[in-house]
Design an enzyme around this catalytic site. Structure first.
Site, PDB file in Angstrom:
ATOM      1  N   TYR A 145       0.888  -1.085  -0.412  1.00  0.00           N
ATOM      2  CA  TYR A 145       0.140   0.016   0.309  1.00  0.00           C
ATOM      3  C   TYR A 145       1.327   1.337  -0.188  1.00  0.00           C
ATOM      4  CZ  TYR A 145      -4.004   3.057   1.664  1.00  0.00           C
ATOM      5  OH  TYR A 145      -4.680   4.574   1.977  1.00  0.00           O
ATOM      6  N   LYS A 175      -1.520  -1.015  -4.534  1.00  0.00           N
ATOM      7  CA  LYS A 175      -2.027   0.036  -4.279  1.00  0.00           C
ATOM      8  C   LYS A 175      -1.387   1.065  -4.379  1.00  0.00           C
ATOM      9  CE  LYS A 175      -5.839   2.013  -0.935  1.00  0.00           C
ATOM     10  NZ  LYS A 175      -6.073   2.271   0.151  1.00  0.00           N
ATOM     11  N   GLY A 200      -5.553   4.443  -6.236  1.00  0.00           N
ATOM     12  CA  GLY A 200      -5.390   4.855  -4.837  1.00  0.00           C
ATOM     13  C   GLY A 200      -6.140   6.363  -4.420  1.00  0.00           C
TER      14      GLY A 200
END
Length: 310
Positions: A145, A175, A200
Site C-alpha cells: 500500500y 495499492k 488509490g
C-alpha cells in the site's frame, strides 16, 4: 504468479471499497453497523471491502480492535463480498500478528503500508519489512500500500514492485495512493500479467482507466460508488465526455469534503448523509458538527451530488 483477479482484459474497472470503521459517540467500536455497510456495498456492486486502512482509521485502533473488526466483516461478508485486510503498522511484529490473524479467518488478501514511525530509507529495507509481514500469512496474496503522504516513505512504488516480486512469493501488486502519475504509469507497465495495480486516488480514476488501470480501492466509494460506477460505464461505452463530467463532479465533492474537518472526516460525514452512518472519527481527527453537516449537504447537493445514489 499471485493475482487477486479483479483486473480484467475488458473495459470494466473494479471498485473495491476502503470501508470506514464504525464508532459510537464514546469512540468505541460499533460493530452492529458493519452489516449495513456490507449491504450497501453489495447493493451497488462493489466486489470487496478493504478493512482497517486509512479510511478505516486502522492506525488509531488497537490490535485487538482491528482483529475484532476483521472478524465481524468476515461474518457479514461471507458469500457476498471479498474481504481484504490492511495489516500495516508502525511495528512489523504487530503487522505480522494482524496478518496471521487475517489468514486464520480465510480473508482474500492482506495489504500493508510501509512502517511509518521508524521508516525504511531504501527499497531493500522496505521490501524486507513487507516480506516479514507477508511471511506471517504465507497462503495469502500480499499487496504493498503506497501512500507516502501518510507514511513519509517516498520511495518509488515502481521500484518497490520490481524488488518485491523477486523477494516475496505471494506479492500480488500495489495499492497506489499517490498523485505521481509517471510512477503510476510505470507501475501499470511493469505489472503486466503478474501483478495488479489498484488506483488509490479517486481523482485519478478516469485518467488511470484511460491508461489501462482496471481496479481501484478507495474510501470515496463508501458514499459515491454509484457515481463512479456510472462514470466508468460511460467511459467503457465510449461516452468520454459524460465520464469526464462525472469525474469533475466527484473531484468538486472531494474538495468540498476536505473543508469539513479534512478529507477523512469530510468523507465519513458524507457517508452519514448519503450512505451508512459510521459515527465520528477518532481523535485526533475532529468530525463536523450538526451545523457543519448541514452546510456540507447543501454544498454538495447544489452540485447535483446524490442523484446517482437514489
Amino acid at each position: 504468479m499471485t493475482r487477486l483477479g479483479y483486473c480484467t482484459d475488458g473495459p470494466d474497472m473494479a471498485l473495491l471499497t476502503a470501508v470506514f470503521t464504525p464508532f459510537d459517540e464514546a469512540g468505541g467500536l460499533a460493530l452492529d453497523i458493519v452489516a449495513k455497510q456490507a449491504d450497501a456495498l453489495v447493493a451497488w456492486g462493489s466486489p470487496a471491502a478493504f478493512v482497517g486502512g486509512t479510511a478505516g482509521e486502522g492506525a488509531s485502533m488497537s490490535t485487538a480492535e482491528r482483529m475484532a473488526l476483521v472478524e465481524r466483516w468476515c461474518e457479514v461478508a461471507a458469500g457476498r463480498l471479498d474481504v481484504l485486510v490492511h495489516v500495516g503498522h508502525a511495528s512489523v511484529i504487530e503487522a505480522g500478528r494482524l496478518a496471521a490473524h487475517a489468514e486464520s479467518l480465510g480473508v482474500k488478501a492482506i495489504s500493508a503500508v510501509a512502517p511509518y514511525f521508524h521508516r525504511p530509507n531504501t527499497v531493500a529495507a522496505l521490501v524486507d519489512a513487507c516480506a516479514a509481514i507477508a511471511d506471517a500469512a504465507p497462503t495469502l496474496p500480499f499487496t504493498y500500500y503506497h501512500i507516502p503522504s501518510a507514511t513519509g516513505v517516498n520511495l518509488r512504488a515502481s521500484d518497490v514492485l520490481l524488488a518485491a516480486r523477486e523477494r516475496i512469493p505471494t506479492f500480488a501488486g500495489v495499492k497506489f495512493a499517490h498523485n505521481d502519475m509517471v510512477d503510476l504509469q510505470r507501475c501499470l507497465h511493469l505489472a503486466g500479467e503478474e501483478q495488479e495495480i489498484y488506483v488509490g486516488v479517486a481523482n485519478l480514476a478516469l485518467a488511470a482507466w484511460q491508461w489501462g488501470a482496471r481496479a481501484a480501492i478507495g474510501s470515496v466509494y463508501n458514499f459515491a460508488g454509484p457515481l463512479f460506477r456510472q462514470m466508468l460505464d460511460h467511459a467503457a461505452g465510449g461516452d468520454l465526455a459524460a465520464a469526464q463530467r462525472l469525474q469533475l463532479q466527484a473531484q468538486q465533492v472531494i474538495e468540498i469534503a476536505g473543508r469539513y474537518g479534512g478529507e477523512l472526516a469530510g468523507f465519513k460525514a458524507l457517508g452519514s448523509l448519503f450512505a451508512v452512518d459510521c459515527g465520528p472519527c477518532r481523535q485526533p481527527l475532529v468530525s463536523p458538527g450538526s451545523h457543519e453537516l448541514a452546510g456540507l449537504r447543501a454544498e454538495v447537493t447544489r452540485l447535483g451530488f446524490g442523484d446517482e445514489i437514489h
